[in-house]
Design a protein around this motif. Structure first.
Motif, short mmCIF file in Angstrom:
data_model
loop_
_atom_site.label_atom_id
_atom_site.label_comp_id
_atom_site.label_asym_id
_atom_site.label_seq_id
_atom_site.Cartn_x
_atom_site.Cartn_y
_atom_site.Cartn_z
N ALA A 97 0.72 -1.17 0.12
CA ALA A 97 -0.24 0.03 0.02
C ALA A 97 1.02 1.34 0.05
CB ALA A 97 -0.90 0.08 1.03
N PRO A 98 1.82 1.56 -0.93
CA PRO A 98 2.64 2.58 -0.91
C PRO A 98 1.57 3.86 -1.35
CG PRO A 98 2.94 1.43 -2.96
CD PRO A 98 2.23 0.62 -1.96
N THR A 99 1.90 4.84 -0.55
CA THR A 99 1.15 6.20 -0.59
C THR A 99 1.97 7.44 -0.87
OG1 THR A 99 -0.76 5.47 0.39
CG2 THR A 99 -0.73 7.70 0.46
N PRO A 100 2.12 8.14 -1.93
CA PRO A 100 2.92 9.23 -2.01
C PRO A 100 2.41 10.35 -1.01
CG PRO A 100 1.69 9.30 -3.95
CD PRO A 100 1.30 8.06 -3.08
N CYS A 101 3.27 11.03 -0.35
CA CYS A 101 3.00 11.95 0.64
C CYS A 101 3.79 13.20 0.53
CB CYS A 101 3.33 11.46 2.10
SG CYS A 101 2.13 10.02 2.53
N GLY A 102 4.38 13.42 -0.57
CA GLY A 102 5.26 14.49 -0.86
C GLY A 102 6.50 14.35 -1.57
N PRO A 103 7.20 15.24 -2.26
CA PRO A 103 8.45 15.00 -2.78
C PRO A 103 9.49 14.17 -2.05
CG PRO A 103 8.33 17.27 -3.08
CD PRO A 103 7.25 16.66 -2.05
N GLY A 106 3.21 -5.35 7.65
CA GLY A 106 2.46 -5.77 8.75
C GLY A 106 1.53 -4.96 9.18
N ALA A 107 1.30 -5.02 10.53
CA ALA A 107 0.61 -4.00 11.27
C ALA A 107 1.13 -2.65 11.28
CB ALA A 107 0.10 -4.54 12.50
N GLN A 108 1.98 -2.25 10.85
CA GLN A 108 2.58 -1.09 11.37
C GLN A 108 2.78 -0.20 9.88
OE1 GLN A 108 6.67 -1.01 13.06
NE2 GLN A 108 6.37 1.19 13.82
N ARG A 109 2.56 1.07 9.94
CA ARG A 109 2.61 2.05 8.94
C ARG A 109 3.88 2.67 8.96
NH1 ARG A 109 0.49 2.17 3.88
NH2 ARG A 109 0.51 4.17 3.10
N TRP A 110 4.88 2.69 7.98
CA TRP A 110 6.15 3.43 7.86
C TRP A 110 6.05 4.55 6.93
CZ3 TRP A 110 10.83 1.69 10.09
CH2 TRP A 110 10.95 0.64 10.94
N GLN A 111 7.12 5.48 7.21
CA GLN A 111 7.30 6.50 6.22
C GLN A 111 8.78 6.45 5.68
OE1 GLN A 111 5.92 10.79 7.30
NE2 GLN A 111 8.34 11.40 7.16
N ILE A 112 8.88 6.60 4.49
CA ILE A 112 9.96 6.68 3.51
C ILE A 112 10.51 8.05 3.28
CG2 ILE A 112 11.17 5.70 1.64
CD1 ILE A 112 9.06 3.30 1.59
N ASP A 113 11.57 8.51 3.39
CA ASP A 113 12.18 9.86 2.91
C ASP A 113 13.23 9.58 2.19
OD1 ASP A 113 10.30 12.03 3.98
OD2 ASP A 113 10.74 10.79 5.79
N ALA A 114 13.40 9.88 1.09
CA ALA A 114 14.66 9.55 0.25
C ALA A 114 14.92 10.75 -0.68
CB ALA A 114 14.23 8.18 -0.74
N ASP A 115 16.31 10.60 -1.47
CA ASP A 115 16.72 11.31 -2.37
C ASP A 115 17.63 10.22 -3.04
OD1 ASP A 115 19.31 11.66 -1.15
OD2 ASP A 115 19.12 13.67 -1.02
N PRO A 131 2.81 16.75 -8.32
CA PRO A 131 3.78 16.34 -9.24
C PRO A 131 4.95 15.50 -8.32
CG PRO A 131 3.21 18.55 -9.83
CD PRO A 131 2.47 17.90 -8.43
N ARG A 132 5.59 14.60 -8.97
CA ARG A 132 6.71 13.83 -8.37
C ARG A 132 7.68 13.23 -9.36
NH1 ARG A 132 2.08 11.14 -7.06
NH2 ARG A 132 2.04 8.93 -7.97
N THR A 133 8.99 13.05 -8.84
CA THR A 133 10.03 12.72 -10.08
C THR A 133 10.26 11.29 -9.70
OG1 THR A 133 11.68 13.53 -8.58
CG2 THR A 133 10.95 15.05 -10.48
N GLY A 134 10.04 10.70 -8.51
CA GLY A 134 10.19 9.24 -8.36
C GLY A 134 8.95 8.52 -7.85
N GLN A 135 9.07 7.29 -8.14
CA GLN A 135 7.65 6.41 -7.81
C GLN A 135 8.20 5.18 -6.94
OE1 GLN A 135 5.63 4.46 -11.04
NE2 GLN A 135 7.56 4.62 -12.28
N LEU A 136 7.46 4.85 -6.29
CA LEU A 136 7.67 3.58 -5.13
C LEU A 136 7.01 2.37 -5.65
CD1 LEU A 136 9.35 3.22 -2.54
CD2 LEU A 136 7.23 3.05 -1.23
N VAL A 137 7.68 1.38 -5.97
CA VAL A 137 7.08 0.07 -6.26
C VAL A 137 7.55 -0.90 -5.60
CG1 VAL A 137 7.43 -1.65 -8.12
CG2 VAL A 137 7.54 0.75 -8.91
N VAL A 138 6.43 -1.55 -4.99
CA VAL A 138 6.38 -2.63 -4.09
C VAL A 138 5.76 -3.97 -4.67
CG1 VAL A 138 6.11 -1.37 -1.93
CG2 VAL A 138 4.25 -2.49 -3.00
N ARG A 139 6.32 -5.20 -4.11
CA ARG A 139 5.94 -6.51 -4.90
C ARG A 139 5.45 -7.47 -3.80
NH1 ARG A 139 10.09 -4.54 -8.06
NH2 ARG A 139 9.64 -4.36 -10.16
#
Length: 205
Positions: free
Chosen positions: A144-150, A158-167, A186-194
């Motif tokens: 369930a990846p959700t964009p939250c800003g650049p 699992g049962a926890q929600r994590w935040q990813i910040d990256a460059d 608008p964003r320049t990167g996309q997060l892909v999970v499998r």
């Protein structure tokens, strides 16, 4: 072969530890320890500083750029501002870029935090997370990846929600704040999970 977390820009860097340049008035060894404390790679930091000789005032800016290059995401804004103060050859050495790529890099970073002038446009940017049993951070595959800003997403692990910040150089994984909100701008990167992977991948948008 076991897939592990990495940033593409770091794959071809030498693994050997480099000696820090001597610098009166600056404790570069302590700064290397701080790079590790704030989530960067002290070996890459040392490598970025190798062979650079400048005044103590200039070395403060060099160290900031080198720390960012080593993956300290929290210093990104300061490092970008200090990058403009450095001689282009010094900036190139700290970043690991050809001299003629420094200006395109700085200009590209102003609009795309994942920009790297030496990377093909469609190439993978980073793999992050990974299984805890293999040195990663997560004990379930992210979903369930959700964009939250650049450069920012949230994922369920699992049962926890994590935040990813990256460059382009680094990332930070942390528990997601309860007040995080989706951002479809608008964003320049996309997060892909499998569903079968403990790694999340960042690709160009």
């Amino acid at each position: 072969m076991i897939a592990r977390a990495y940033h593409q820009v770091n794959l071809d860097l030498p693994a050997a530890t480099a000696d820090l340049p001597p610098m009166a008035g600056l404790d570069l060894a302590l700064s290397a320890d701080n790079v590790a404390r704030f989530g960067g790679d002290p070996h890459r930091y040392r490598r970025a500083l190798q062979g650079i000789s400048a005044s103590p005032e200039t070395m403060v800016s060099v160290a900031a750029v080198a720390a960012w290059r080593a993956g300290v995401l929290g210093i990104r804004a300061d490092a970008l501002s200090r990058l403009q103060l450095l001689p282009v050859d010094v900036a190139a050495s700290a970043l690991g870029l050809p001299v003629d790529a420094v200006t395109p890099f700085a200009e590209g970073q102003a609009v795309d935090r994942f920009y790297w002038p030496l990377r093909p446009a469609s190439q993978l940017i980073a793999r992050i997370g990974g299984f805890t049993g293999l040195g990663g951070r997560w004990d379930h595959p992210p979903t369930a990846p959700t964009p939250c800003g650049p450069g920012r997403w949230t994922v369920d692990v699992g049962a926890q929600r994590w935040q990813i910040d990256a460059d382009v150089f680094g990332h930070v994984l942390s528990p997601a704040p309860v007040d995080s909100v989706p951002d479809d701008g608008p964003r320049t990167g996309q997060l892909v999970v499998r569903p079968t992977s403990y790694l999340a991948e960042i690709w160009p948008a």
